[in-house]
Design a protein around this motif. Structure first.
Motif, short mmCIF file in Angstrom:
data_model
loop_
_atom_site.label_atom_id
_atom_site.label_comp_id
_atom_site.label_asym_id
_atom_site.label_seq_id
_atom_site.Cartn_x
_atom_site.Cartn_y
_atom_site.Cartn_z
N ARG A 61 -5.38 3.83 5.52
CA ARG A 61 -4.33 2.84 5.30
C ARG A 61 -4.47 2.21 3.93
O ARG A 61 -5.54 2.26 3.33
CB ARG A 61 -4.42 1.74 6.37
N CYS A 62 -3.39 1.61 3.46
CA CYS A 62 -3.40 0.93 2.17
C CYS A 62 -4.40 -0.24 2.23
O CYS A 62 -4.47 -0.95 3.23
CB CYS A 62 -2.01 0.41 1.86
N ASP A 63 -5.18 -0.41 1.14
CA ASP A 63 -6.16 -1.49 1.10
C ASP A 63 -5.50 -2.87 1.18
O ASP A 63 -6.12 -3.83 1.58
CB ASP A 63 -6.97 -1.43 -0.20
N HIS A 64 -4.25 -2.94 0.76
CA HIS A 64 -3.59 -4.25 0.64
C HIS A 64 -2.66 -4.55 1.82
O HIS A 64 -2.84 -5.53 2.52
CB HIS A 64 -2.81 -4.33 -0.67
N CYS A 65 -1.65 -3.67 2.04
CA CYS A 65 -0.65 -3.98 3.07
C CYS A 65 -0.91 -3.22 4.38
O CYS A 65 -0.17 -3.39 5.34
CB CYS A 65 0.75 -3.70 2.56
N HIS A 66 -1.96 -2.38 4.39
CA HIS A 66 -2.39 -1.65 5.59
C HIS A 66 -1.35 -0.68 6.14
O HIS A 66 -1.41 -0.29 7.30
CB HIS A 66 -2.86 -2.62 6.69
N ARG A 100 1.32 3.03 -3.78
CA ARG A 100 2.73 3.41 -3.82
C ARG A 100 3.57 2.46 -2.96
O ARG A 100 4.71 2.17 -3.26
CB ARG A 100 2.87 4.85 -3.32
N CYS A 101 2.94 1.97 -1.86
CA CYS A 101 3.69 1.15 -0.92
C CYS A 101 3.96 -0.26 -1.46
O CYS A 101 5.09 -0.73 -1.40
CB CYS A 101 2.93 1.07 0.40
N CYS A 102 2.91 -0.91 -1.98
CA CYS A 102 3.11 -2.32 -2.35
C CYS A 102 2.76 -2.60 -3.82
O CYS A 102 2.73 -3.76 -4.24
CB CYS A 102 2.32 -3.22 -1.41
N HIS A 103 2.49 -1.54 -4.58
CA HIS A 103 2.26 -1.65 -6.03
C HIS A 103 1.13 -2.61 -6.42
O HIS A 103 1.20 -3.24 -7.46
CB HIS A 103 3.56 -2.04 -6.74
#
Ligand SMILES: [Zn+2]
Length: 262
Positions: A37-42, A64-67
């Motif tokens: 998962r993304c480190d930031h927005c999961h 890519r998801c939350c820049h």
């Protein structure tokens, strides 16, 4: 040439997996459970978010998801493990050509494994400021088992093993007393166990060279960091990357340097 490119891609993919292992070790999570998962927005990541090095470059170091900015740990570890695999197939092929001995296949495998473990140790310290002792003990156990197999095959001697174990204990005690003398500032417990592994790998007298090299490299980078204002006086640098670099340089050129001095 193609084989080198393939080995690099394979190594970088292994590095990509090891990044997750290091992160989950540091955060004390399970190594295997759950999808990436993304480190930031999961948000769950797709395969094209996880292409080693390439994804990092393509999205300019951001998710890519939350820049949001991604850790430079990702491409660095991928690059290092990729480079290790390329070096390994270049040198490993050389070993295999010399194979007149069944142990000749074990030797390159051992060095590949130790190389991977050392990169994980250096990355943990560089990016999280801690050395997971289980990585170091894994390296110690692997080295002992490897040497014992060499002894049974007649390629190594009990006396050599005794000498390198004594060197390892000496290196451990040296770092232990350093930590006690500086009251824990600068050196951590992880550095002691890492010294144990380095002593075991290098033996006597190369361990002296390896650890000395680590201190010199650490001092040079420390002074540079102070001069460029990246660190304030009294702030500590992670030491494991320098120890690993000292070990690497000693493995490559220790023989020549000691010969030149002796
Ligand atoms: Zn995100």
């Amino acid at each position: 040439m193609l084989v080198y490119i393939l080995m690099f891609c394979l190594g970088a993919s292994v590095g990509s997996f090891l990044n997750v292992v290091v992160m989950r070790t540091v955060e004390s999570k399970s190594w295997v459970s759950g999808r990436s998962r993304c480190d930031h927005c999961h948000k769950q990541l797709s395969w094209y978010d996880m292409v080693p090095i390439f994804s990092y470059l393509l999205y300019r170091g951001r998710s890519r998801c939350c820049h949001k900015p991604l850790s430079i740990q990702y491409p660095i570890v991928e690059l290092l493990v990729g480079a290790l695999f390329v070096w390994w197939i270049a040198v490993g092929a050389f070993f295999f050509r010399l194979a007149s001995h069944p142990l000749a296949t074990l030797q390159p495998l051992y060095w590949l494994l130790v190389g991977v473990v050392l990169i994980m140790i250096a990355a943990s310290d560089a990016f999280y400021g801690l050395i997971p002792t289980r990585y170091v003990y894994f390296g110690v156990a692997t080295t002992l088992i490897y040497r014992l197999i060499l002894i049974t095959g007649g390629a190594y001697h009990w006396a050599d093993l005794g000498e390198s174990v004594a060197t390892a204990v000496g290196a451990y005690l040296f770092f232990y007393s350093l930590r006690k003398m500086t009251l824990g500032k600068g050196m951590g417990e992880g550095d002691e166990v890492l010294a144990l592994l380095i002593g075991l790998i290098l033996g006597w007298p190369k361990t002296l060279l390896g650890i000395w090299g680590g201190f010199v490299l650490g001092a040079v980078v420390g002074v540079l960091a102070l001069m460029t204002g990246k660190k304030k006086f009294g702030q500590t640098l992670p030491f494991a990357p320098f120890m690993v670099l000292g070990l690497l340089l000693t493995l490559l050129w220790g023989e020549k340097i000691l010969h030149y001095w002796g």
